[in-house]
Enzyme design. Sequence first.
Site, PDB file in Angstrom:
ATOM      1  N   LEU A   1     -12.834 -42.362   1.367  1.00 60.64           N
ATOM      2  CA  LEU A   1     -11.772 -42.337   0.171  1.00 60.64           C
ATOM      3  C   LEU A   1     -12.555 -42.932  -0.827  1.00 60.64           C
ATOM      4  O   LEU A   1     -13.264 -43.941  -0.775  1.00 60.64           O
ATOM      5  CB  LEU A   1     -10.821 -43.069   0.452  1.00 60.64           C
ATOM      6  CG  LEU A   1      -9.305 -43.083  -0.247  1.00 60.64           C
ATOM      7  CD1 LEU A   1      -8.723 -41.841  -0.281  1.00 60.64           C
ATOM      8  CD2 LEU A   1      -8.624 -44.115  -0.083  1.00 60.64           C
ATOM      9  N   HIS A   2     -12.795 -42.272  -1.833  1.00 62.93           N
ATOM     10  CA  HIS A   2     -13.769 -42.655  -3.095  1.00 62.93           C
ATOM     11  C   HIS A   2     -13.451 -42.243  -4.297  1.00 62.93           C
ATOM     12  O   HIS A   2     -13.766 -42.670  -5.465  1.00 62.93           O
ATOM     13  CB  HIS A   2     -15.127 -42.226  -2.731  1.00 62.93           C
ATOM     14  CG  HIS A   2     -15.668 -40.802  -3.016  1.00 62.93           C
ATOM     15  ND1 HIS A   2     -15.340 -39.864  -2.112  1.00 62.93           N
ATOM     16  CD2 HIS A   2     -16.337 -40.127  -4.072  1.00 62.93           C
ATOM     17  CE1 HIS A   2     -15.684 -38.728  -2.796  1.00 62.93           C
ATOM     18  NE2 HIS A   2     -16.419 -39.171  -3.919  1.00 62.93           N
ATOM     19  N   ARG A   3     -12.638 -40.990  -4.641  1.00 68.13           N
ATOM     20  CA  ARG A   3     -12.355 -40.572  -5.871  1.00 68.13           C
ATOM     21  C   ARG A   3     -11.557 -41.476  -6.792  1.00 68.13           C
ATOM     22  O   ARG A   3     -10.573 -42.147  -6.348  1.00 68.13           O
ATOM     23  CB  ARG A   3     -11.485 -39.175  -5.940  1.00 68.13           C
ATOM     24  CG  ARG A   3     -12.516 -38.102  -5.131  1.00 68.13           C
ATOM     25  CD  ARG A   3     -11.896 -36.775  -5.478  1.00 68.13           C
ATOM     26  NE  ARG A   3     -12.995 -35.916  -4.781  1.00 68.13           N
ATOM     27  CZ  ARG A   3     -14.068 -35.190  -5.460  1.00 68.13           C
ATOM     28  NH1 ARG A   3     -14.088 -35.494  -6.842  1.00 68.13           N
ATOM     29  NH2 ARG A   3     -14.763 -34.520  -4.877  1.00 68.13           N
ATOM     30  N   PRO A   4     -11.965 -41.572  -8.093  1.00 69.43           N
ATOM     31  CA  PRO A   4     -11.556 -42.301  -9.131  1.00 69.43           C
ATOM     32  C   PRO A   4      -9.851 -42.134  -9.075  1.00 69.43           C
ATOM     33  O   PRO A   4      -9.184 -43.269  -9.250  1.00 69.43           O
ATOM     34  CB  PRO A   4     -11.931 -42.049 -10.476  1.00 69.43           C
ATOM     35  CG  PRO A   4     -13.504 -41.788 -10.150  1.00 69.43           C
ATOM     36  CD  PRO A   4     -13.221 -40.780  -8.695  1.00 69.43           C
TER      37      PRO A   4
ATOM     38  N   ASP B   1     -11.081 -37.518   0.695  1.00 68.87           N
ATOM     39  CA  ASP B   1     -10.907 -36.692  -0.578  1.00 68.87           C
ATOM     40  C   ASP B   1     -12.332 -36.211  -1.094  1.00 68.87           C
ATOM     41  O   ASP B   1     -12.570 -36.060  -2.152  1.00 68.87           O
ATOM     42  CB  ASP B   1     -10.347 -37.703  -1.644  1.00 68.87           C
ATOM     43  CG  ASP B   1     -11.202 -39.093  -1.917  1.00 68.87           C
ATOM     44  OD1 ASP B   1     -12.139 -39.316  -1.299  1.00 68.87           O
ATOM     45  OD2 ASP B   1     -10.789 -39.960  -2.516  1.00 68.87           O
TER      46      ASP B   1
END
Length: 362
Positions: free
Chosen positions: A206-209, A281
């Site tokens: 999980l990393h998307r802004p 993501d």
Amino acid sequence: MKICIIAGARPNFMKIAPLIREIQRHDTLDFILVHTGQHYDYEMSEAFFKDLEIPRPGYFLNVGSASHAKQTAAIMSAFEDVCLAETPGLVLVVGDVNSTMAASIVAKKLEIKVAHIEAGLRSFDLSMPEEINRMVTDAITDYFFTTEKAADDNLVREGKPLSAIHFVGHVMIDNLLYQKERLGDLPGFLGKEFKEKYPEYFFMTLHRPSNVDDKAVLQGIFDALNEIAEETPFIFPVHPRTRKQLDAFGIRVSERIEQVPPLGFKESLYLWKDAKAVFTDSGGLQEETTGLGVPCFTLRDNTERPVTIEEGTNLLVGSKTEDILKAWQDMKEGRIKKGRIPALWDGRAAERIVDVLFEHKV
């Protein structure tokens, strides 16, 4: 003619590795690798060079993190000096990061041809910086190398000539299959203990802004994942951005979600290839899970990789608590996509790309 290959972020390294191996098989092709340093400093990238069998870069631009505008400008300024010193005949870019767009713009202004690997992918979501990078890069590309037929259709709709579009498959899958065959048992890796402890588990990233920078969204995701973890544990390599936001928002993460530092490619593959499913993501994992037939729940509302939905094992779930829980419940009740391997995802994309370059006397 000299080919200048651009890489700057973790996924770029995975994509250029098979291409470099294929180029090295041909004595008549000369290349230079430029590492922009967009996401990682040189020392941290050393692990990727070793794991992926990538030679040390001829240039390291060391641009580091910054706003999109500042980072793009820094890459352009530094890369222009490289082009003037090396005079390549072709600049080859991969993916959709700032390095991809910046290097393409510099090349075209110097009248150097541009080849884009993973051309034509579209999410149709202009709130995504990657979508802007993809569109700008493809607007000035000379050779379009595509991973799926939907990308060809997008490029044709945008007025690109059919003669410039080459459906070749996916270098990410080339790398995946190559590394899987050489993976081994990774002695000393803590993930081995996790797999021995839990015969069934989920893998997540999980990393998307859009997911981690909004407290309500991030809380909703973990409300679902914490509940799921009570039945089946997760292993979760935590991106630095995500770690920062989890701490800042004070969001509780279940003890059955095993949090570990970011992993190298081989360590990640060792874990997710045997997972019951992957929650992510990431764009790359959507494709890689399809490549190995692993169920994938994508925590996004759209994807620029529709073939993973239409043919593969990927399910677009979104980020709402109830939607994530419904996808999990469907899986428990046997309603899960099986999928198939998309056309030309056979480990030979790099070979096809090099054949095109030879055909066009690059």
